[in-house]
Design a protein around this motif. Structure first.
Motif, PDB file in Angstrom:
ATOM      1  N   THR A 156       0.838  -1.193   0.000  1.00  0.00           N
ATOM      2  CA  THR A 156       0.000   0.000   0.000  1.00  0.00           C
ATOM      3  C   THR A 156       0.875   1.247   0.000  1.00  0.00           C
ATOM      4  O   THR A 156       2.038   1.211   0.401  1.00  0.00           O
ATOM      5  N   ASP A 158       0.339   5.823   0.474  1.00  0.00           N
ATOM      6  CA  ASP A 158      -0.524   6.968   0.749  1.00  0.00           C
ATOM      7  C   ASP A 158       0.347   8.208   0.621  1.00  0.00           C
ATOM      8  O   ASP A 158       1.229   8.436   1.442  1.00  0.00           O
ATOM      9  N   ASP A 160       0.837  12.502  -0.417  1.00  0.00           N
ATOM     10  CA  ASP A 160       0.302  13.850  -0.592  1.00  0.00           C
ATOM     11  C   ASP A 160       1.338  14.665  -1.352  1.00  0.00           C
ATOM     12  O   ASP A 160       2.505  14.729  -0.944  1.00  0.00           O
ATOM     13  N   LEU A 190      -2.486  17.248  -4.555  1.00  0.00           N
ATOM     14  CA  LEU A 190      -2.990  15.939  -4.954  1.00  0.00           C
ATOM     15  C   LEU A 190      -2.791  14.953  -3.819  1.00  0.00           C
ATOM     16  O   LEU A 190      -1.716  14.876  -3.236  1.00  0.00           O
ATOM     17  N   ALA A 191      -3.847  14.217  -3.490  1.00  0.00           N
ATOM     18  CA  ALA A 191      -3.760  13.112  -2.535  1.00  0.00           C
ATOM     19  C   ALA A 191      -3.953  11.819  -3.318  1.00  0.00           C
ATOM     20  O   ALA A 191      -4.923  11.679  -4.068  1.00  0.00           O
ATOM     21  N   LEU A 192      -3.009  10.892  -3.168  1.00  0.00           N
ATOM     22  CA  LEU A 192      -3.008   9.674  -3.970  1.00  0.00           C
ATOM     23  C   LEU A 192      -2.742   8.483  -3.060  1.00  0.00           C
ATOM     24  O   LEU A 192      -1.819   8.507  -2.250  1.00  0.00           O
ATOM     25  N   SER A 193      -3.557   7.437  -3.192  1.00  0.00           N
ATOM     26  CA  SER A 193      -3.335   6.232  -2.399  1.00  0.00           C
ATOM     27  C   SER A 193      -3.720   5.027  -3.231  1.00  0.00           C
ATOM     28  O   SER A 193      -4.467   5.134  -4.199  1.00  0.00           O
ATOM     29  N   GLY A 194      -3.190   3.875  -2.842  1.00  0.00           N
ATOM     30  CA  GLY A 194      -3.527   2.673  -3.580  1.00  0.00           C
ATOM     31  C   GLY A 194      -2.992   1.434  -2.899  1.00  0.00           C
ATOM     32  O   GLY A 194      -2.228   1.495  -1.935  1.00  0.00           O
ATOM     33  N   THR A 205      -0.009   1.237 -12.810  1.00  0.00           N
ATOM     34  CA  THR A 205      -1.297   1.909 -12.761  1.00  0.00           C
ATOM     35  C   THR A 205      -1.256   3.213 -11.995  1.00  0.00           C
ATOM     36  O   THR A 205      -2.262   3.889 -11.902  1.00  0.00           O
TER      37      THR A 205
END
Length: 205
Positions: A156, A158, A160, A190-194, A205
């Protein structure tokens, strides 16, 4: 019980790297290091992550008779229980080590050249914590903070990010064929998580 590196300089191809710092304790190591470079090309140091193979579409010909085990692991979705986590040695799992970054130029396999990269990366009990990573890019600046858990059963991240005064035409030229479509300066957050089955499957991706 203490290891000190007064100054360790190395050269890999056209890249240079200097490390200074100290590490103490074996059961639960703690330490701090400064990593600096005038030119760092990461494509010389690590292979690029590639996208997992896609299943063949109908009519595309016979499927391969077998796939390598590593490719199968990267393309198949794990069961609901998740893939097995990478097992770190107990001492490394308990470690807390800070790396302070200072690099004048950084190149990578799939991103634009970065200038004046600074900030810190904390390896804390198997998790990477990014703090105040700052870099000049596309004529402006970018700031990044966040956490990555690369050793969990399901990787994972997370993050910013904030960008200030990026040259829009330069950004479009880097990633698209629309460099003449829009001009100006870009500010944004931009906040990005995956999460994903493996880093190799997640990264494209």
């Amino acid at each position: 019980g203490r290891v000190t590196i007064p100054r360790l300089a190395m050269r890999i191809g056209e890249s240079d790297l200097t490390v200074q710092g100290a590490l103490a304790g074996w059961a639960s190591p703690t330490g701090a290091f400064t990593v600096s470079s005038s030119r760092l090309d990461l494509t010389e140091m690590m292979p690029p992550l590639t996208a997992p193979a896609q299943p063949a579409s109908p009519g595309a010909g016979p499927p391969p008779t077998e796939r390598p085990a590593r490719q199968a692991a990267a393309t198949e979705v794990p069961a609901s229980s998740g893939a097995a986590a990478v097992v770190l040695p107990p001492s490394l799992r308990a470690a807390s080590i800070r790396f302070t970054l200072d690099a004048k130029r950084v190149m990578g396999p799939s991103w634009p050249e970065l200038h004046d990269v600074s900030g810190s990366v904390l390896f804390e009990r198997g998790t990477l914590v990014l703090k105040g990573i700052k870099a000049g890019v596309h004529g402006g600046t970018a700031l990044l903070a966040g956490r990555l858990d690369p050793f969990a059963a399901v990787p994972t991240f997370d993050l910013d990010a904030r960008v200030d005064k990026l040259d829009v035409a330069d950004v479009l030229a880097q990633w698209t064929s629309l460099e003449e479509f829009l001009t100006g300066r870009l500010d944004g957050q931009l906040a990005l998580s995956g999460s994903g089955s493996t880093w190799a499957a997640l990264a494209p991706t």
